[in-house]
Every structure is written in C-alpha cells, then in structure tokens.
Design an enzyme around this catalytic site. Structure first.
Site, PDB file in Angstrom:
ATOM      1  N   GLY A  70       0.823  -1.201   0.000  1.00 19.64           N
ATOM      2  CA  GLY A  70       0.000   0.000   0.000  1.00 19.64           C
ATOM      3  C   GLY A  70       0.852   1.244   0.000  1.00 19.64           C
ATOM      4  O   GLY A  70       0.526   2.239   0.657  1.00 19.64           O
TER       5      GLY A  70
ATOM      6  N   LYS B  69      -8.337  -5.808  12.642  1.00 22.01           N
ATOM      7  CA  LYS B  69      -7.155  -5.034  13.047  1.00 22.01           C
ATOM      8  C   LYS B  69      -6.476  -5.642  14.279  1.00 22.01           C
ATOM      9  O   LYS B  69      -5.243  -5.658  14.367  1.00 22.01           O
ATOM     10  CB  LYS B  69      -7.537  -3.576  13.320  1.00 22.01           C
ATOM     11  CG  LYS B  69      -8.019  -2.819  12.094  1.00 22.01           C
ATOM     12  CD  LYS B  69      -7.027  -2.839  10.934  1.00 22.01           C
ATOM     13  CE  LYS B  69      -5.790  -2.006  11.193  1.00 22.01           C
ATOM     14  NZ  LYS B  69      -4.928  -1.897   9.981  1.00 22.01           N
TER      15      LYS B  69
ATOM     16  N   ARG C  31       0.186   5.731  -1.838  1.00 16.37           N
ATOM     17  CA  ARG C  31      -0.517   6.936  -1.402  1.00 16.37           C
ATOM     18  C   ARG C  31      -0.565   6.983   0.123  1.00 16.37           C
ATOM     19  O   ARG C  31      -0.273   5.993   0.802  1.00 16.37           O
ATOM     20  CB  ARG C  31      -1.943   6.992  -1.967  1.00 16.37           C
ATOM     21  CG  ARG C  31      -2.862   5.861  -1.502  1.00 16.37           C
ATOM     22  CD  ARG C  31      -4.262   6.033  -2.059  1.00 16.37           C
ATOM     23  NE  ARG C  31      -5.206   5.099  -1.434  1.00 16.37           N
ATOM     24  CZ  ARG C  31      -6.530   5.192  -1.553  1.00 16.37           C
ATOM     25  NH1 ARG C  31      -7.053   6.166  -2.278  1.00 16.37           N
ATOM     26  NH2 ARG C  31      -7.321   4.322  -0.961  1.00 16.37           N
ATOM     27  N   GLY C  32      -0.909   8.124   0.641  1.00 16.59           N
ATOM     28  CA  GLY C  32      -1.157   8.266   2.077  1.00 16.59           C
ATOM     29  C   GLY C  32       0.016   7.893   2.944  1.00 16.59           C
ATOM     30  O   GLY C  32       1.166   8.304   2.724  1.00 16.59           O
TER      31      GLY C  32
ATOM     32  N   GLY D  96       1.545   4.948   3.477  1.00 20.38           N
ATOM     33  CA  GLY D  96       2.574   4.133   2.839  1.00 20.38           C
ATOM     34  C   GLY D  96       3.511   4.953   1.984  1.00 20.38           C
ATOM     35  O   GLY D  96       4.732   4.754   1.988  1.00 20.38           O
TER      36      GLY D  96
ATOM     37  N   ASP E  36      -1.937  -7.271  -5.864  1.00 19.16           N
ATOM     38  CA  ASP E  36      -3.185  -7.357  -5.112  1.00 19.16           C
ATOM     39  C   ASP E  36      -2.885  -8.197  -3.870  1.00 19.16           C
ATOM     40  O   ASP E  36      -2.583  -9.387  -3.971  1.00 19.16           O
ATOM     41  CB  ASP E  36      -4.272  -8.020  -5.957  1.00 19.16           C
ATOM     42  CG  ASP E  36      -5.625  -8.054  -5.246  1.00 19.16           C
ATOM     43  OD1 ASP E  36      -5.673  -7.825  -4.017  1.00 19.16           O
ATOM     44  OD2 ASP E  36      -6.636  -8.318  -5.920  1.00 19.16           O
TER      45      ASP E  36
ATOM     46  N   TYR F  68     -14.417  -4.917  11.763  1.00 17.71           N
ATOM     47  CA  TYR F  68     -13.183  -4.152  11.578  1.00 17.71           C
ATOM     48  C   TYR F  68     -12.250  -4.334  12.765  1.00 17.71           C
ATOM     49  O   TYR F  68     -11.048  -4.556  12.588  1.00 17.71           O
ATOM     50  CB  TYR F  68     -13.503  -2.670  11.384  1.00 17.71           C
ATOM     51  CG  TYR F  68     -12.260  -1.797  11.283  1.00 17.71           C
ATOM     52  CD1 TYR F  68     -11.428  -1.883  10.171  1.00 17.71           C
ATOM     53  CD2 TYR F  68     -11.925  -0.913  12.304  1.00 17.71           C
ATOM     54  CE1 TYR F  68     -10.280  -1.096  10.075  1.00 17.71           C
ATOM     55  CE2 TYR F  68     -10.782  -0.122  12.209  1.00 17.71           C
ATOM     56  CZ  TYR F  68      -9.970  -0.217  11.106  1.00 17.71           C
ATOM     57  OH  TYR F  68      -8.835   0.552  11.020  1.00 17.71           O
TER      58      TYR F  68
END
Length: 284
Positions: free
Chosen positions: A13, A160, A16-17, A19, A62, A156
């Site tokens: 990942g 996590k 973007r962001g 990562g 992926d 979620y």
C-alpha cells in the site's frame, strides 16, 4: 544519525497516504524502496521516491493474491538482492455493525488486513533472515478485549486486532533469527484519501499529516532488531520518547491544539495515560 543506506524496504500500500510517506522517508535516508500496491501509478510514485534520494521500484500486487505477493517479493529480490524491512501498511476499512456489513466486505478485510499481511511476511522471511537488522512493521493497534471497540464495528476491530496478534506472535517466533516485529498506530486520525472517504466528520475535522507516522516508522525500523521487538507503538509516544518537540509540523489544520486533534480509535487507555504524562514534561 541512523540511516537505511543499503537496506531494501518493501512497503505494501505504498503508493498513497501513509505508505507513500513512509516510502519517501526511507528513500530520504538511503533506502532502496519497493512499493507494492494493487493500483499503482508507477511514474509518479517512483519519481517522487527517487527524487527523495535513492532507488525505487513499484510493483503491481493485489494483497489478496498469494501468487502476486510471491511475485512482488521476487521482483524486489531480483532488483535489489534481498529484503531487510517489511512494512505491512496495506489495509481496508469498513465501519459497519454486523447486521449491516456484507460477507463480501468482511472477507475483504480478512483477506487484506490479516491474511495479506501474514502472506507478505511469510514470503519475505527467507530474505529477512539474511539481513543484519531485519524488521517487520505492521500498521495496527494493540489487541484489547474492551467492549467499546467492538460495540459498533465488530468486523473491523477483529481484523485489526488480529493483525496485532500476528505482529506479537512473529516477534516471539522470529526472535531466534533476530527479526524484529513491531506494530505502529496513530494517536490522531491521519489526513489520507481513506479518511476523506470514511464519512465521519468527527474523524475528519482535525487530523495530522501522514509524515508523523513516517517519522515514527523510521525510528522503529532503525533500532537494533535483536533488542526492539514485540512492541505496540503509538506514533506520538515514539517521537516524544525519541526527543521530538515540534508537533505543529504534523497538523493538517495549522495551529490545532493537542486537545483538539481528531483522536483515532482502538487506542489503549494506558497508551493515552503515557501520552498525557509525556505531554506534561518540560521541554527545552
């Protein structure tokens, strides 16, 4: 000063962001960087990382596919000769209660957040064991059996916290090989595309920039892997204990007071207590 000169960092990942911020930080400090993501614009990502100071490749991967993970790891090894650090950053978020979440959404979180992170480490292990200072850093909170975290978003929270259990388990399992495994989580929400898409105005109001996690991640992965392992780190605690004093630089909304930051969830009470203690310490 710590450096990553000559080290290869594999980041999921990473386009973007958070990562991307970690990838740039590592490149600025000498690392060879491999960004693996399902949707990549390799021209912009690689150019930004290379401009930051060193070599980089982007690999289409992926995280739900073990075959693509294996291929991405082999591409990294073929290009740079090995892997020293894995950053498990790829994640997906669906904030829905059990009655509303679809099994497809549940399976997506399980496949990316838990299974994907595990598969990346599994395929990278033969190369991590050859490194002189190997690290696995997983972006997840410390597992907690507190009802408040499960009351609204059970699926979620389970995904996590399972990542956290994997991180802790790897620290014990890989200690004989001097491979460190640590987890990192933010105190505040982070200004990313994912935050913009979450629809929660409370989370979105006063976040911090991804660079706070990049700076904390850099500190963690430059520690002695035989000594610093099995930890659940909170970004601001890491940086304050390392001596940082300027936190205004991380505010997405300039001038935001510490008490007004949009606080993330899944943070343990003792971490909040430690952070409150650190914030009271006198600073030069």
């Amino acid at each position: 000063m710590p450096t990553l000169r000559g080290k290869t960092v594999f980041i999921t990942g990473g386009t973007r962001g958070i990562g991307r911020a970690i990838a740039v930080k590592c490149a600025q400090n000498g690392a060879q960087v491999v960004v693996a993501a399902r949707n990549i614009d390799s021209s912009t990502v690689v150019a930004e990382i290379q401009a930051a100071g060193d070599q980089a490749i982007a690999v289409s991967c992926d995280i739900q596919s073990e075959e693509q993970i294996a291929d991405a790891v082999q591409a990294a090894v073929a290009r740079f000769g090995g892997i020293d650090i894995v950053v498990n950053n790829a994640s997906t978020l669906v904030l829905k209660p059990t009655a509303e979440i679809s099994m497809g959404e549940y399976d997506l979180m399980a496949a990316i957040n838990t299974r994907g992170a595990f598969a990346v480490v599994k395929h990278a292990l033969p190369y991590l064991r050859k490194s002189t200072n190997a690290h696995v850093l997983t972006m997840c909170p410390r597992p907690q059996l507190e009802s408040k975290w499960f009351a609204q978003n059970t699926a979620y929270a389970v995904s996590k916290f399972a990542m956290g259990m994997m991180s802790f388990g790897l620290a014990a399992e890989q200690k004989p090989f001097r491979i460190a495994s640590n987890a990192l989580w933010p105190f505040s929400t982070i200004d990313t595309d994912g935050l913009a898409e979450c629809g929660n105005t409370k989370f979105q109001s006063r976040p911090r920039k991804p660079t706070i996690l990049a700076d904390a991640a850099f500190w963690i992965i430059t520690q002695d892997s035989s000594a610093f392992t099995g930890n659940f780190c909170l970004d601001e605690i890491v940086l304050r204990e390392a001596g940082a004093v300027d936190f205004e630089q991380y505010n997405s909304v300039p001038g935001t007071a510490l008490v007004d930051l949009s606080q993330d969830h899944l943070i343990a009470d003792d971490q909040l207590a430690r952070l409150a203690e650190l914030r009271q310490l006198p600073r030069d």
